[in-house]
Design a protein around this motif. Structure first.
Motif, PDB file in Angstrom:
ATOM      1  N   ALA A   5     -11.211   3.746  -8.737  1.00 24.53           N
ATOM      2  CA  ALA A   5      -9.776   3.607  -9.000  1.00 24.53           C
ATOM      3  C   ALA A   5      -9.587   2.771 -10.267  1.00 24.53           C
ATOM      4  CB  ALA A   5      -9.101   2.928  -7.811  1.00 24.53           C
TER       5      ALA A   5
ATOM      6  N   GLN B  99      -6.794  -0.002 -12.524  1.00 22.29           N
ATOM      7  CA  GLN B  99      -5.633  -0.887 -12.378  1.00 22.29           C
ATOM      8  C   GLN B  99      -4.475  -0.351 -13.229  1.00 22.29           C
ATOM      9  OE1 GLN B  99      -6.018  -5.108 -13.594  1.00 22.29           O
ATOM     10  NE2 GLN B  99      -5.226  -5.526 -11.545  1.00 22.29           N
ATOM     11  N   CYS B 100      -3.318  -0.258 -12.623  1.00 19.46           N
ATOM     12  CA  CYS B 100      -2.142   0.275 -13.319  1.00 19.46           C
ATOM     13  C   CYS B 100      -1.669  -0.714 -14.383  1.00 19.46           C
ATOM     14  CB  CYS B 100      -1.016   0.531 -12.320  1.00 19.46           C
ATOM     15  SG  CYS B 100       0.491   1.122 -13.142  1.00 19.46           S
TER      16      CYS B 100
ATOM     17  N   LYS C  12      -2.157   4.041  -3.858  1.00 21.29           N
ATOM     18  CA  LYS C  12      -2.189   2.797  -4.650  1.00 21.29           C
ATOM     19  C   LYS C  12      -2.171   1.624  -3.696  1.00 21.29           C
ATOM     20  CE  LYS C  12       1.398   5.318  -6.951  1.00 21.29           C
ATOM     21  NZ  LYS C  12       0.549   6.191  -7.693  1.00 21.29           N
TER      22      LYS C  12
ATOM     23  N   TRP D   8       4.212  -0.340  -9.981  1.00 18.63           N
ATOM     24  CA  TRP D   8       2.942  -0.756  -9.381  1.00 18.63           C
ATOM     25  C   TRP D   8       1.985  -1.356 -10.415  1.00 18.63           C
ATOM     26  CZ3 TRP D   8       4.695   4.380  -7.758  1.00 18.63           C
ATOM     27  CH2 TRP D   8       5.343   4.356  -6.520  1.00 18.63           C
TER      28      TRP D   8
ATOM     29  N   TYR E 159      -1.514  -2.886  -9.558  1.00 20.36           N
ATOM     30  CA  TYR E 159      -2.083  -2.281  -8.354  1.00 20.36           C
ATOM     31  C   TYR E 159      -3.311  -1.441  -8.732  1.00 20.36           C
ATOM     32  CZ  TYR E 159       2.011  -3.269  -5.322  1.00 20.36           C
ATOM     33  OH  TYR E 159       2.980  -3.860  -4.580  1.00 20.36           O
ATOM     34  N   GLN E 160      -4.214  -1.257  -7.788  1.00 17.79           N
ATOM     35  CA  GLN E 160      -5.314  -0.304  -7.972  1.00 17.79           C
ATOM     36  C   GLN E 160      -4.786   1.086  -7.623  1.00 17.79           C
ATOM     37  OE1 GLN E 160      -7.583  -2.351  -9.805  1.00 17.79           O
ATOM     38  NE2 GLN E 160      -8.927  -0.810  -8.906  1.00 17.79           N
ATOM     39  N   CYS E 161      -5.005   2.037  -8.498  1.00 22.13           N
ATOM     40  CA  CYS E 161      -4.432   3.381  -8.318  1.00 22.13           C
ATOM     41  C   CYS E 161      -5.549   4.427  -8.367  1.00 22.13           C
ATOM     42  CB  CYS E 161      -3.407   3.634  -9.423  1.00 22.13           C
ATOM     43  SG  CYS E 161      -2.646   5.247  -9.310  1.00 22.13           S
ATOM     44  N   ASN E 162      -5.438   5.416  -7.512  1.00 20.22           N
ATOM     45  CA  ASN E 162      -6.510   6.414  -7.369  1.00 20.22           C
ATOM     46  C   ASN E 162      -6.407   7.603  -8.322  1.00 20.22           C
ATOM     47  OD1 ASN E 162      -7.825   4.972  -5.478  1.00 20.22           O
ATOM     48  ND2 ASN E 162      -7.578   6.438  -3.796  1.00 20.22           N
TER      49      ASN E 162
ATOM     50  N   CYS F 213       6.275   4.065 -12.786  1.00 22.91           N
ATOM     51  CA  CYS F 213       5.514   5.290 -12.554  1.00 22.91           C
ATOM     52  C   CYS F 213       6.531   6.429 -12.512  1.00 22.91           C
ATOM     53  CB  CYS F 213       4.790   5.140 -11.219  1.00 22.91           C
ATOM     54  SG  CYS F 213       3.591   6.410 -10.855  1.00 22.91           S
TER      55      CYS F 213
ATOM     56  N   ARG G 105       0.852  -1.195   0.000  1.00 18.27           N
ATOM     57  CA  ARG G 105       0.000   0.000   0.000  1.00 18.27           C
ATOM     58  C   ARG G 105       0.885   1.242   0.000  1.00 18.27           C
ATOM     59  NH1 ARG G 105      -5.280   0.161   0.610  1.00 18.27           N
ATOM     60  NH2 ARG G 105      -5.017   2.395   0.732  1.00 18.27           N
TER      61      ARG G 105
END
Ligand code: SF4
Ligand code: SF4
Length: 345
Positions: free
Chosen positions: A320, A322-323, A338, A276, A279-282, A328, A34
């Motif tokens: 969010a 997904q990356c 994320k 990432w 990962y879920q990214c905001n 990044c 996280r």
């Protein structure tokens, strides 16, 4: 406009090795699952990177023409205001978020209706920043300072006048957070370094970064000597810590077992842990990017693709994403929440 990059000299070893950064913090050996804002207020903030056009009062030798040649017309005031109202409803009213606009260009203060744009943003309860070369008159800055929450002023000594830059900085620094970037061309390094120290002395409340220049604002650094690199790494220290509000600061990185580190964006880049994918990214919930062309994206990285066009339909994100990128790269993108999905291996 200059992009954000800072040379520091931490130890960057293998991926997820135990490492010591220049801040002396010992970091965990486990991968982070996280990445959260250290300041919870920053998770509420939607930082909008908004390029209003590409005309500029300068033509810096190191700046790609497309960033200053005026080939993109200034965005229409009515289109900008329409998106303001959409953001107010979508982010502020429906999601209790704070919208923070950060205007860039070109030179954003040259937009013919910039005062109206700033005034209206302020009236809607948005926070507002500018990334500017400070070239406009002190009288102009006096007119707009009540509508600003922070500024990033970049000192380009090919064109800037030191005394004028100091006058603008002094006007603003009593009222808001002022960060100054000093672009350090290797061929004018000594003179620029002297000017950076003069800025430090004249503006003790501002934070200052010596910006190494990259060719075409891409990844390759200009040819600095070792001595110049040492100075860039050391910087010009702040004598007074800035206490103004900012849209972003450090991130808290947490492992699956709960170990935490507090990291700056550059720590992720220089330790090669800015990866990432999956990962879920905001982005889109905590950020938005409006390009000079009016194209709207969730963030600088472009993940999720185009979500609309200024003056047309814009589907502001509700979730969010997904990356899909292997790394990044942008500092603003890194400073976004994320998390690794629980089901991912
Ligand atoms: S002030 Fe910024 S946008 Fe303008 S020419 Fe210089 S680097 Fe480019
Ligand atoms: S590249 Fe984009 S989507 Fe991926 S982590 Fe960075 S900001 Fe998020």
């Amino acid at each position: 406009m200059t992009r954000r990059f800072r040379v520091v000299f931490p130890v960057a070893r293998g991926f997820y090795d135990r490492k010591i950064t220049m801040d002396g913090v010992q970091h965990t050996t486990e991968p982070y699952t996280r990445i959260d804002h250290s300041n919870p207020q920053h998770a509420r903030t939607v930082l909008v990177d908004w390029m209003l056009g590409n005309a500029c009062s300068y033509a810096c030798s190191y700046c790609p023409k497309a960033l200053h040649d005026g080939t993109i017309r200034w965005q229409k005031t009515e289109d900008v205001l329409t998106l303001y109202h959409q953001m107010k409803s979508h982010y502020a009213q429906e999601r209790n978020k704070l919208v923070w606009l950060q205007f860039t260009g070109g030179e954003p203060t040259m937009h013919p209706r910039i005062i109206d744009l700033l005034k209206e943003a302020s009236a809607l309860g948005f926070r507002v920043s500018l990334i500017s070369n400070a070239s406009r008159t002190v009288r102009f800055w006096h007119k707009i300072r009540d509508y600003l929450d922070s500024v990033i002023l970049t000192y380009h000594n090919e064109f800037a006048t030191l005394d004028h830059f100091i006058d603008v900085g002094q006007l603003l620094v009593e009222q808001m957070n002022v960060h100054i970037n000093v672009t350090m061309h290797p061929e004018r390094f000594e003179r620029t370094y002297d000017e950076a120290r003069a800025l430090r002395a004249a503006l003790p409340k501002a934070t200052i970064t010596l910006k190494p220049l990259r060719v075409g604002f891409e990844s390759e650094l200009y040819d600095y000597s070792d001595a110049q690199l040492r100075i860039l790494g050391k910087g010009v220290p702040s004598s007074v810590r800035s206490d103004g509000i900012t849209p972003r600061s450090t991130m808290q990185a947490t492992t699956a077992t709960g170990a935490c580190d507090t990291l700056r964006a550059n720590d992720f880049i220089l330790q090669d842990i800015n990866r990432w994918q999956g990962y879920q990214c905001n982005i889109g919930l905590e950020s938005l990017r409006i390009k000079g062309s009016g194209e709207v994206l969730r963030a600088v990285c472009g993940v999720g693709g185009r979500i609309g066009q200024l003056g047309g339909e814009i589907a502001l994100p509700t979730q969010a994403i997904q990356c899909t990128k292997p790394s990044c790269a942008c500092v603003a993108d890194i400073l976004t929440t994320k998390a690794k999905p629980v089901t991912a291996a």
